[in-house]
Write a protein that holds these residues in place. Structure first.
Motif, PDB file in Angstrom:
ATOM      1  N   VAL A 187      32.338  67.191   6.616  1.00 35.38           N
ATOM      2  CA  VAL A 187      31.536  66.972   5.413  1.00 35.38           C
ATOM      3  C   VAL A 187      30.511  65.884   5.714  1.00 35.38           C
ATOM      4  CG1 VAL A 187      31.562  66.274   3.002  1.00 35.38           C
ATOM      5  CG2 VAL A 187      33.476  67.598   3.940  1.00 35.38           C
ATOM      6  N   GLY A 188      29.252  66.234   5.682  1.00 27.17           N
ATOM      7  CA  GLY A 188      28.219  65.265   6.002  1.00 27.17           C
ATOM      8  C   GLY A 188      28.143  65.005   7.501  1.00 27.17           C
ATOM      9  N   GLY A 189      27.406  63.964   7.861  1.00 24.94           N
ATOM     10  CA  GLY A 189      27.267  63.591   9.266  1.00 24.94           C
ATOM     11  C   GLY A 189      28.075  62.356   9.590  1.00 24.94           C
ATOM     12  N   ILE A 190      28.263  62.111  10.870  1.00 29.32           N
ATOM     13  CA  ILE A 190      28.996  60.936  11.342  1.00 29.32           C
ATOM     14  C   ILE A 190      28.067  60.127  12.236  1.00 29.32           C
ATOM     15  CG2 ILE A 190      30.974  60.089  12.655  1.00 29.32           C
ATOM     16  CD1 ILE A 190      32.397  62.707  11.996  1.00 29.32           C
ATOM     17  N   LEU A 191      27.952  58.845  11.944  1.00 24.63           N
ATOM     18  CA  LEU A 191      27.127  57.937  12.741  1.00 24.63           C
ATOM     19  C   LEU A 191      28.031  56.909  13.395  1.00 24.63           C
ATOM     20  CD1 LEU A 191      25.038  59.278  10.847  1.00 24.63           C
ATOM     21  CD2 LEU A 191      23.887  57.071  10.679  1.00 24.63           C
ATOM     22  N   ARG A 192      27.876  56.742  14.695  1.00 25.88           N
ATOM     23  CA  ARG A 192      28.663  55.760  15.433  1.00 25.88           C
ATOM     24  C   ARG A 192      27.722  54.879  16.248  1.00 25.88           C
ATOM     25  NH1 ARG A 192      32.477  60.348  16.866  1.00 25.88           N
ATOM     26  NH2 ARG A 192      34.184  60.167  15.369  1.00 25.88           N
ATOM     27  N   GLY A 193      28.031  53.601  16.276  1.00 25.27           N
ATOM     28  CA  GLY A 193      27.188  52.697  17.030  1.00 25.27           C
ATOM     29  C   GLY A 193      27.794  51.331  17.190  1.00 25.27           C
ATOM     30  N   LEU A 248      28.445  61.073   5.722  1.00 22.83           N
ATOM     31  CA  LEU A 248      27.122  60.709   5.232  1.00 22.83           C
ATOM     32  C   LEU A 248      26.374  61.986   4.839  1.00 22.83           C
ATOM     33  CD1 LEU A 248      25.567  57.994   4.985  1.00 22.83           C
ATOM     34  CD2 LEU A 248      24.446  58.594   7.137  1.00 22.83           C
ATOM     35  N   PRO A 249      25.939  62.124   3.588  1.00 24.02           N
ATOM     36  CA  PRO A 249      25.257  63.351   3.177  1.00 24.02           C
ATOM     37  C   PRO A 249      24.026  63.638   4.030  1.00 24.02           C
ATOM     38  CG  PRO A 249      25.792  61.980   1.275  1.00 24.02           C
ATOM     39  CD  PRO A 249      26.068  61.148   2.494  1.00 24.02           C
ATOM     40  N   ALA A 250      23.739  64.923   4.209  1.00 20.08           N
ATOM     41  CA  ALA A 250      22.556  65.304   4.980  1.00 20.08           C
ATOM     42  C   ALA A 250      21.312  64.652   4.374  1.00 20.08           C
ATOM     43  CB  ALA A 250      22.409  66.820   4.994  1.00 20.08           C
ATOM     44  N   GLY A 251      20.443  64.167   5.239  1.00 18.49           N
ATOM     45  CA  GLY A 251      19.232  63.516   4.755  1.00 18.49           C
ATOM     46  C   GLY A 251      18.586  62.683   5.834  1.00 18.49           C
ATOM     47  N   GLU A 264      22.387  65.794   9.715  1.00 19.77           N
ATOM     48  CA  GLU A 264      22.808  67.105   9.232  1.00 19.77           C
ATOM     49  C   GLU A 264      24.323  67.125   9.079  1.00 19.77           C
ATOM     50  OE1 GLU A 264      21.355  70.133  11.807  1.00 19.77           O
ATOM     51  OE2 GLU A 264      19.240  69.562  11.573  1.00 19.77           O
ATOM     52  N   ASN A 265      24.800  67.964   8.176  1.00 20.39           N
ATOM     53  CA  ASN A 265      26.235  68.070   7.936  1.00 20.39           C
ATOM     54  C   ASN A 265      26.970  68.536   9.189  1.00 20.39           C
ATOM     55  OD1 ASN A 265      25.940  67.333   5.250  1.00 20.39           O
ATOM     56  ND2 ASN A 265      25.724  69.445   4.537  1.00 20.39           N
TER      57      ASN A 265
END
Length: 428
Positions: free
Chosen positions: A204-210, A250-253, A296-297
């Motif tokens: 669901v949504g995107g995943i950001l790692r950093g 994180l919702p697509a956007g 993106e999702n």
């Protein structure tokens, strides 16, 4: 003229401890056996039953409605799989491990520490919550603080959330005055959906790692914010001991990612567990090296770096104020202030390092248009803004600047919302 509002601190306390990977927003997290441990209720605990002490019922007008609505606010969060059951009103309930999730009244709770509510949680070494008790100080009942907001905040602790540094979030650690309706912020909704998801959150949504780095290497307990193209802080996370962060579901956007320090109005002392033990690191707000991200999702975006090395910060906004046009009388607040589409308003920003003739700020929602120059007085400045009638609703980030290398954000400082339609009183 400028006045700061008086706000009370809502504390959370935990008993015993518990380990999981870090996700969006701040969860109650502790160190045990060398591992970071997050707490949550097992699926078998739902619906979570809660009982109200009769003293609360007799002291607080509409107590049953206030409490029930606080629980239903979290249960109705989208993409969340939680539920509650009212176990009724009981006599003589007290906070303490007795198998009952209770809401009780406490006199002089943390007297002299300005706490007006506290939640105590019990859980085992696997991180499974087994009980949580909410205690409300009598001063909250007798004052003009927003009681529904305060109780909803404490239910967030009951569910395993720590405080949020986003001013507009229900889990922000200060209680507002007044009677504005309690609405979960995007950061609240994503945080609770990550703990108790209806579906696999990795899909669901995107995943950001950093990672957040500084002059001395990894930065621990930096607030990392995903801000969309409407200037709204959609989700946040705190970096761990290695500087790593994850923003999940994180919702697509389209987003910009930035890091800011816990240097006020929220600092590490407002948190529990590992966050409270972090060494305070100050730095100017820094944006991710990768620039704008199109999320993106179902996609994972890794190796994101926010480099905070460089000039020590001087600029640190802590308060925001709103007044009618041509007025210089502000009540400054460290809680998000509500503004309406179609308004013309003066917006003030106050804090440390504000330099007359040099400091400026932007309201990052594209519906805000500055129509005046900046006016300076002591440690604050203000300007006039027109808010477009079709300005997108949501929380808003304010970005202050003393030059190209001195930027600082006040995340969620304003909440843009349309006037409520005619509302009916809730009955029980």
């Amino acid at each position: 003229m400028i006045r700061k509002t008086s706000l009370m601190f809502a504390a959370a306390a935990i008993a015993t401890v518990v380990s999981l990977p870090l996700h969006a927003s701040a969860r109650l997290t502790y160190t045990i056996g060398g591992s970071s441990v997050q707490v949550s209720w097992p699926a078998s605990a739902f619906p979570i039953r809660y009982a109200i002490d009769r003293r609360v019922m007799s002291s607080l007008p509409n107590a049953a409605t206030v409490v029930d609505q606080a629980f239903s606010t979290w249960a109705s969060a989208p993409d969340t799989n939680i539920s509650f059951q009212d176990a009724g009103v009981r006599d003589g309930l007290t906070a303490g491990k007795d198998g009952v999730n209770s809401i009780t009244l406490a006199d002089d709770l943390f007297k002299g520490q300005y706490a007006i509510a506290m939640t105590t949680n019990w859980y085992d070494n696997s991180g499974r919550l087994s009980e949580a008790d909410i205690m409300i100080d009598a001063s909250l009942v007798n004052g003009d603080y927003n009681m529904p907001y305060a109780v909803t905040h404490e239910v967030g602790h009951l569910l395993g959330l720590d405080h949020s540094p986003v001013l507009s979030a229900v889990m922000f650690p200060y209680v507002p005055r007044g009677t504005d309706p309690t609405v979960l912020d995007s950061d609240d909704r994503i945080a609770i959906a990550n703990i108790y998801p209806k579906a696999d959150p990795t899909l669901v949504g995107g995943i950001l790692r950093g990672r957040v780095t500084g002059d001395s290497g990894a930065v621990f307990a930096a607030q990392v914010v995903a801000m969309n193209d409407k200037g709204a802080p959609v989700a946040t996370a705190l970096s761990d001991q290695r500087g790593n962060f994850t923003l999940q579901a994180l919702p697509a956007g389209t987003y910009r990612i930035y890091a800011e320090p816990l240097d006020g109005p929220v600092d590490r002392r407002n948190f529990a567990g590992i966050w409270r033990s972090a060494i305070q690191t100050s730095f100017p707000t820094r944006f991710c090296d990768s620039g704008t991200l199109h999320v993106e999702n179902g996609q994972v975006y890794g190796n994101l770096v926010v480099n905070t090395a460089g000039t020590p910060p001087q600029l640190n906004p802590r308060w925001v104020g709103v007044a009618p046009p041509f007025s210089d009388s502000f009540n400054l607040s460290s809680i998000a202030l509500t503004v309406r589409p179609g308004q013309s308003i003066n917006v003030a920003l106050a804090g440390d390092g504000i330099v007359s003739g040099m400091t400026t700020f932007d309201v990052l929602n594209p519906g805000f248009h500055r129509t005046s120059g900046f006016h300076y007085a002591g440690n604050y400045l203000y300007a006039t803004f027109d808010v477009a009638a079709d300005a997108p609703p949501g929380s808003v980030v304010i970005l202050a600047s003393n030059g190209s290398d001195q930027e600082a954000t006040l995340t969620g400082a304003l909440r843009l919302q349309t006037p409520p339609s005619r509302m009916r009183a809730a009955h029980r």
